[in-house]
Design an enzyme around this catalytic site. Structure first.
Site, PDB file in Angstrom:
ATOM      1  N   HIS A  83      38.530  44.788  23.821  1.00 23.23           N
ATOM      2  CA  HIS A  83      38.606  46.246  23.797  1.00 23.23           C
ATOM      3  C   HIS A  83      37.822  46.823  24.969  1.00 23.23           C
ATOM      4  CE1 HIS A  83      40.562  46.661  19.914  1.00 23.23           C
ATOM      5  NE2 HIS A  83      39.750  45.730  19.466  1.00 23.23           N
ATOM      6  N   THR A 136      27.731  32.990  24.871  1.00 27.35           N
ATOM      7  CA  THR A 136      28.077  34.199  25.616  1.00 27.35           C
ATOM      8  C   THR A 136      28.251  33.940  27.107  1.00 27.35           C
ATOM      9  OG1 THR A 136      25.738  34.739  25.895  1.00 27.35           O
ATOM     10  CG2 THR A 136      26.863  35.674  23.963  1.00 27.35           C
ATOM     11  N   LYS A 137      27.904  32.722  27.547  1.00 25.60           N
ATOM     12  CA  LYS A 137      28.042  32.368  28.961  1.00 25.60           C
ATOM     13  C   LYS A 137      28.488  30.919  29.067  1.00 25.60           C
ATOM     14  CE  LYS A 137      23.153  31.309  29.245  1.00 25.60           C
ATOM     15  NZ  LYS A 137      21.851  31.696  29.648  1.00 25.60           N
ATOM     16  N   LYS A 154      19.052  20.291  25.568  1.00 27.52           N
ATOM     17  CA  LYS A 154      18.842  19.080  26.361  1.00 27.52           C
ATOM     18  C   LYS A 154      20.184  18.616  26.889  1.00 27.52           C
ATOM     19  CE  LYS A 154      19.157  15.379  22.948  1.00 27.52           C
ATOM     20  NZ  LYS A 154      18.480  14.220  22.405  1.00 27.52           N
TER      21      LYS A 154
END
Length: 189
Positions: A83, A136-137, A154
């Site tokens: 959106h 988110t990345k 790790k």
């Protein structure tokens, strides 16, 4: 019923179901050795590599590619970026949708129960996303990430082992025994 008969019956059932899902359900880019649990919700444009697995109640948005040998546990969701929300004076419901971004999940990736990936992220080969993580990345190859938002915990292998594993991933497709959950009575033996 002994385990080999059970495995044979289960294999025929799974193969038939996936042939139906590819042909009737429109999932034309799902490899014949891959499996999507019936309760998973996936878009028709899903690309699913050899021996990949999508678990129960997963929800995968449009534009998802999943490499061979990758596993998505139950209730994994790929969501978001759907959106436009930054137009002053326009309610979000009327603002339209941006161009969808492809989400790429590499080969031999394991995504744990209930993880959420934002649409458009890239998960590198051999990475592991912990249960409940929110990605988110992008996640690099062989990284193990966890948390909200997901952060590096790790590396999955030492450098030499990563090179060896990458050679296997770059080589021809390998087949092996499929995992199957053992019953309590089998574990007790």
């Amino acid at each position: 019923m002994n385990a080999s008969i059970f495995d044979s019956i289960n294999s025929v059932r799974r193969t038939s179901y996936m042939a139906f899902r590819r042909r009737i359900g429109g999932c034309k880019s799902v490899h014949q050795s891959a499996y999507i649990v019936p309760s998973a919700k996936v878009c028709r444009d899903l690309i699913l590599g050899e021996h990949a697995f999508v678990g129960a109640e997963c929800s995968l948005t449009t534009g998802v590619e999943i490499g061979r040998y990758s596993l998505l546990a139950s209730r994994v969701a790929i969501v978001g970026h759907d959106h436009v929300f930054d137009l002053p004076g326009v309610p979000t419901v009327f603002s339209g949708r941006p161009t969808a971004k492809r989400t790429r999940i590499g080969r031999d990736v394991w995504i744990g129960y209930g993880a959420i990936l934002m649409s458009g992220v890239v998960i590198g080969d051999g990475a592991i996303v912990a249960a409940g993580a929110v990605v988110t990345k992008n996640v690099g190859p062989y990284e193990i990430v966890a948390g909200v938002p997901a952060n590096l915990i790790k590396m999955r292998f030492e450098e030499q082992d990563r090179l060896h594993h990458q050679e296997m991933l770059d080589g021809p497709v390998v087949s092996g025994l499929k995992c199957r959950r053992k019953s309590v009575s089998e574990i007790d033996k």
